[in-house]
Design an enzyme around this catalytic site. Structure first.
Site, PDB file in Angstrom:
ATOM      1  N   MET A 100       0.845  -1.186   0.000  1.00  0.00           N
ATOM      2  CA  MET A 100       0.000   0.000   0.000  1.00  0.00           C
ATOM      3  C   MET A 100       0.884   1.241   0.000  1.00  0.00           C
ATOM      4  SD  MET A 100      -2.872  -1.099   2.821  1.00  0.00           S
ATOM      5  CE  MET A 100      -1.672  -1.888   3.884  1.00  0.00           C
ATOM      6  N   GLY A 188       2.623   4.368   4.189  1.00  0.00           N
ATOM      7  CA  GLY A 188       3.037   3.224   3.375  1.00  0.00           C
ATOM      8  C   GLY A 188       3.204   1.948   4.184  1.00  0.00           C
ATOM      9  N   SER A 189       2.703   0.847   3.693  1.00  0.00           N
ATOM     10  CA  SER A 189       2.709  -0.385   4.477  1.00  0.00           C
ATOM     11  C   SER A 189       2.395  -1.576   3.574  1.00  0.00           C
ATOM     12  CB  SER A 189       1.687  -0.279   5.605  1.00  0.00           C
ATOM     13  OG  SER A 189       0.467   0.246   5.133  1.00  0.00           O
ATOM     14  N   ARG A 190       2.201  -2.748   4.207  1.00  0.00           N
ATOM     15  CA  ARG A 190       2.015  -3.970   3.436  1.00  0.00           C
ATOM     16  C   ARG A 190       1.125  -4.941   4.206  1.00  0.00           C
ATOM     17  NH1 ARG A 190       7.311  -7.411   1.951  1.00  0.00           N
ATOM     18  NH2 ARG A 190       6.414  -9.328   2.745  1.00  0.00           N
TER      19      ARG A 190
END
Length: 220
Positions: A100, A188-190
């Site tokens: 993301m 921002g991430s996952r």
């Protein structure tokens, strides 16, 4: 546009700070009209960036016990077989990872309907979310869904270099519904999914996903 609860206070504080800075610029410092309007334009862009980040669009999920839907908006960056060591103790799983960016919706949604069999929060590092070790070394949560007896999938929220706060709204032994919100990651991430080997995967690397709608996989 609905604003997510995680961003309401931050957006209010940011708005007040921007207004205060403009007021100070207008009355305490002598600047040209061009500079003043340039500052207004810049601060408007900053506010709009945070505003779009915390947007929470309404999503309609068609419930289906045989499907695994995307838990997040973003782009598929990993589709591979890999051992999962935390819960499945090294058993091989199909890993599907969704990255993301700060421009994506950061609401996380249940990929299936089922029972939360396991939940754990891990403090950790803040490597970039696409780093191979972010799945095991970054701040993260691990959530295991039991869909029906003997069928389990694991979903992992992972903080990135800019994402320093993971939120979740679930706990062990809680029944959840596919498509409903279970968490939020700031910036921002996952999100990783670990699915049983043999599961039919419906996405490929580089594909964009829509949380609560894109079909990631079909279960047997």
């Amino acid at each position: 546009m609905k604003i997510h609860k995680e961003g309401r206070v931050l957006l209010l504080v940011l708005f007040l700070v921007l207004i205060a800075s403009l007021t100070g610029l207008l009355y305490l410092v002598e600047v040209s009209q061009e500079v003043f309007w340039a500052v207004i334009g810049f601060e408007s862009l900053v506010f709009l960036f945070f505003l779009q980040f915390f947007r929470n669009p309404k999503r309609k999920t068609v419930l289906n016990d045989k499907l695994v839907i995307a838990p997040a908006d973003g782009k598929v960056v990993v589709v591979e077989n890999t051992p999962e060591n935390e819960y499945f103790k090294g058993e091989e799983r199909i890993q599907v990872s969704i990255f993301m960016s700060p421009l994506n919706v950061h609401v996380n949604r249940n990929p299936v309907t089922g029972l939360i069999k396991y939940f754990k929060y891990h403090p950790g590092k803040y490597l970039f979310a696409w780093h191979p070790k972010s799945s095991t070394e970054n701040e993260r949560t691990s959530v295991v869904y039991e869909i029906h007896k003997g069928v389990e999938i694991l979903v992992r929220q992972i903080a990135g270099a800019a994402a320093r706060r993971i939120k979740w709204y679930i706990d062990e032994n809680q029944s959840v519904i596919q498509g409903k919100e279970f968490g939020f990651i700031k910036f921002g991430s996952r999100v990783d999914l670990f699915l049983p080997v043999g599961t039919k995967i419906n996405v490929q690397k580089g594909q964009k996903t829509v949380g609560g709608q894109t079909v990631i996989a079909e279960l047997d």
